[in-house]
Motif scaffolding. Structure first.
Motif, PDB file in Angstrom:
ATOM      1  N   SER A  39      39.367  32.425  42.188  1.00  0.00           N
ATOM      2  CA  SER A  39      39.550  33.828  41.682  1.00  0.00           C
ATOM      3  C   SER A  39      38.378  34.566  42.500  1.00  0.00           C
ATOM      4  O   SER A  39      37.275  34.151  43.048  1.00  0.00           O
ATOM      5  CB  SER A  39      38.848  33.942  40.194  1.00  0.00           C
ATOM      6  OG  SER A  39      38.825  35.324  39.771  1.00  0.00           O
ATOM      7  N   ASP A 128      40.544  44.546  42.979  1.00  0.00           N
ATOM      8  CA  ASP A 128      41.852  44.079  43.614  1.00  0.00           C
ATOM      9  C   ASP A 128      42.799  43.868  42.371  1.00  0.00           C
ATOM     10  O   ASP A 128      42.429  43.394  41.333  1.00  0.00           O
ATOM     11  CB  ASP A 128      41.790  43.152  44.643  1.00  0.00           C
ATOM     12  CG  ASP A 128      41.249  41.798  44.390  1.00  0.00           C
ATOM     13  OD1 ASP A 128      41.089  41.462  43.052  1.00  0.00           O
ATOM     14  OD2 ASP A 128      41.092  40.964  45.267  1.00  0.00           O
ATOM     15  N   ASP A 129      44.043  43.386  42.852  1.00  0.00           N
ATOM     16  CA  ASP A 129      45.004  43.100  41.762  1.00  0.00           C
ATOM     17  C   ASP A 129      44.736  41.852  41.159  1.00  0.00           C
ATOM     18  O   ASP A 129      44.845  41.617  39.910  1.00  0.00           O
ATOM     19  CB  ASP A 129      46.534  43.030  42.420  1.00  0.00           C
ATOM     20  CG  ASP A 129      47.135  44.289  42.493  1.00  0.00           C
ATOM     21  OD1 ASP A 129      46.559  45.395  42.158  1.00  0.00           O
ATOM     22  OD2 ASP A 129      48.001  44.741  43.051  1.00  0.00           O
ATOM     23  N   GLU A 130      44.291  40.829  42.138  1.00  0.00           N
ATOM     24  CA  GLU A 130      43.898  39.671  41.465  1.00  0.00           C
ATOM     25  C   GLU A 130      42.849  39.707  40.597  1.00  0.00           C
ATOM     26  O   GLU A 130      42.774  38.874  39.417  1.00  0.00           O
ATOM     27  CB  GLU A 130      43.535  38.514  42.616  1.00  0.00           C
ATOM     28  CG  GLU A 130      43.546  36.964  42.258  1.00  0.00           C
ATOM     29  CD  GLU A 130      43.188  36.084  43.243  1.00  0.00           C
ATOM     30  OE1 GLU A 130      43.047  34.894  42.931  1.00  0.00           O
ATOM     31  OE2 GLU A 130      43.034  36.512  44.418  1.00  0.00           O
ATOM     32  N   SER A 131      41.839  40.391  40.996  1.00  0.00           N
ATOM     33  CA  SER A 131      40.562  40.315  39.788  1.00  0.00           C
ATOM     34  C   SER A 131      41.316  41.186  38.463  1.00  0.00           C
ATOM     35  O   SER A 131      40.788  40.765  37.549  1.00  0.00           O
ATOM     36  CB  SER A 131      39.344  41.314  40.483  1.00  0.00           C
ATOM     37  OG  SER A 131      38.976  40.865  41.616  1.00  0.00           O
ATOM     38  N   HIS A 133      44.285  41.007  37.430  1.00  0.00           N
ATOM     39  CA  HIS A 133      45.156  39.969  36.659  1.00  0.00           C
ATOM     40  C   HIS A 133      44.333  38.838  35.926  1.00  0.00           C
ATOM     41  O   HIS A 133      44.366  38.609  34.864  1.00  0.00           O
ATOM     42  CB  HIS A 133      45.812  39.261  37.992  1.00  0.00           C
ATOM     43  CG  HIS A 133      46.567  38.006  37.291  1.00  0.00           C
ATOM     44  ND1 HIS A 133      46.103  36.775  37.018  1.00  0.00           N
ATOM     45  CD2 HIS A 133      47.833  37.779  36.987  1.00  0.00           C
ATOM     46  CE1 HIS A 133      46.908  35.981  36.410  1.00  0.00           C
ATOM     47  NE2 HIS A 133      48.019  36.470  36.274  1.00  0.00           N
ATOM     48  N   ASP A 134      43.156  38.363  36.623  1.00  0.00           N
ATOM     49  CA  ASP A 134      42.424  37.442  36.030  1.00  0.00           C
ATOM     50  C   ASP A 134      41.538  37.873  34.620  1.00  0.00           C
ATOM     51  O   ASP A 134      41.548  37.151  33.738  1.00  0.00           O
ATOM     52  CB  ASP A 134      41.335  36.730  37.209  1.00  0.00           C
ATOM     53  CG  ASP A 134      42.020  36.154  38.416  1.00  0.00           C
ATOM     54  OD1 ASP A 134      43.297  35.921  38.356  1.00  0.00           O
ATOM     55  OD2 ASP A 134      41.539  35.499  39.090  1.00  0.00           O
TER      56      ASP A 134
END
Length: 177
Positions: A39, A128-131, A133-134
């Motif tokens: 992550s 960002d998108d991953e952050s 999402h997580d």
């Protein structure tokens, strides 16, 4: 006092998971993936999100255990964890983390409470998108974990030192140990 018979008087979610070991293992694997897996968010940030959502849900056991884990992962900063719990808008965190915590708070309120403005605030603060999402997945999962713990009346110790020990062990060993 637990609402069901437990195989052993183990506090919190671990005691509940002993009643259904196969389900318990999968719940532990999910926590390990969410809080320790790959992550862009640090372990401390992810534990802080879990603690914040748990505090908003009023789940004392998870607030204590994950608050202590967050503090240990963040270099022993228990004051920071308490400041976030008290008021995320004034807590001494960077704007990216503040926006993500506020997003987690919206998820705790309800998935449909998350608005495009919440997402844009997080992006504008550097997430960002991953952050994003997580954060949403951790917040949603901890609503489930919190309801499991409270819904079955898990054993919830009063002694803060026990939570400190749990948090230290979670940081050192993770969720599968």
């Amino acid at each position: 006092m637990p609402h069901i018979a437990l195989p052993a008087p183990i506090p919190g979610i671990r005691g509940l998971m002993e009643t259904k070991p196969a389900s318990g293992r999968r719940l532990s694997e999910l926590a390990e993936q969410l809080l320790r897996g790959e992550s862009p968010l640090s372990v401390g940030e992810r534990e802080l999100i879990a603690a914040y959502v748990s505090a908003r849900n009023g789940t004392r056991f998870c607030t204590g255990a994950h608050g202590a884990a967050a503090a240990h992962a963040l270099g022993g900063d228990f004051a920071l964890v308490e400041a976030v719990r008290q008021d995320v808008t004034t807590a001494p965190v960077d704007e990216r983390l503040r926006a993500l915590l506020m997003l987690a708070g919206q998820v705790q309120t309800g998935g449909l409470a998350v608005t495009p403005a919440d997402i844009e605030r997080a992006r504008a603060a550097g997430a960002d998108d991953e952050s994003i999402h997580d954060t949403v997945l951790i917040a949603a999962a901890f609503c489930m974990y919190n309801r499991y713990v409270d819904g079955l009346g898990a054993i919830t110790p009063e002694d803060p030192a026990l939570y400190d020990e749990m948090g230290e062990a979670l940081v050192a060993k993770g969720y599968l140990g």
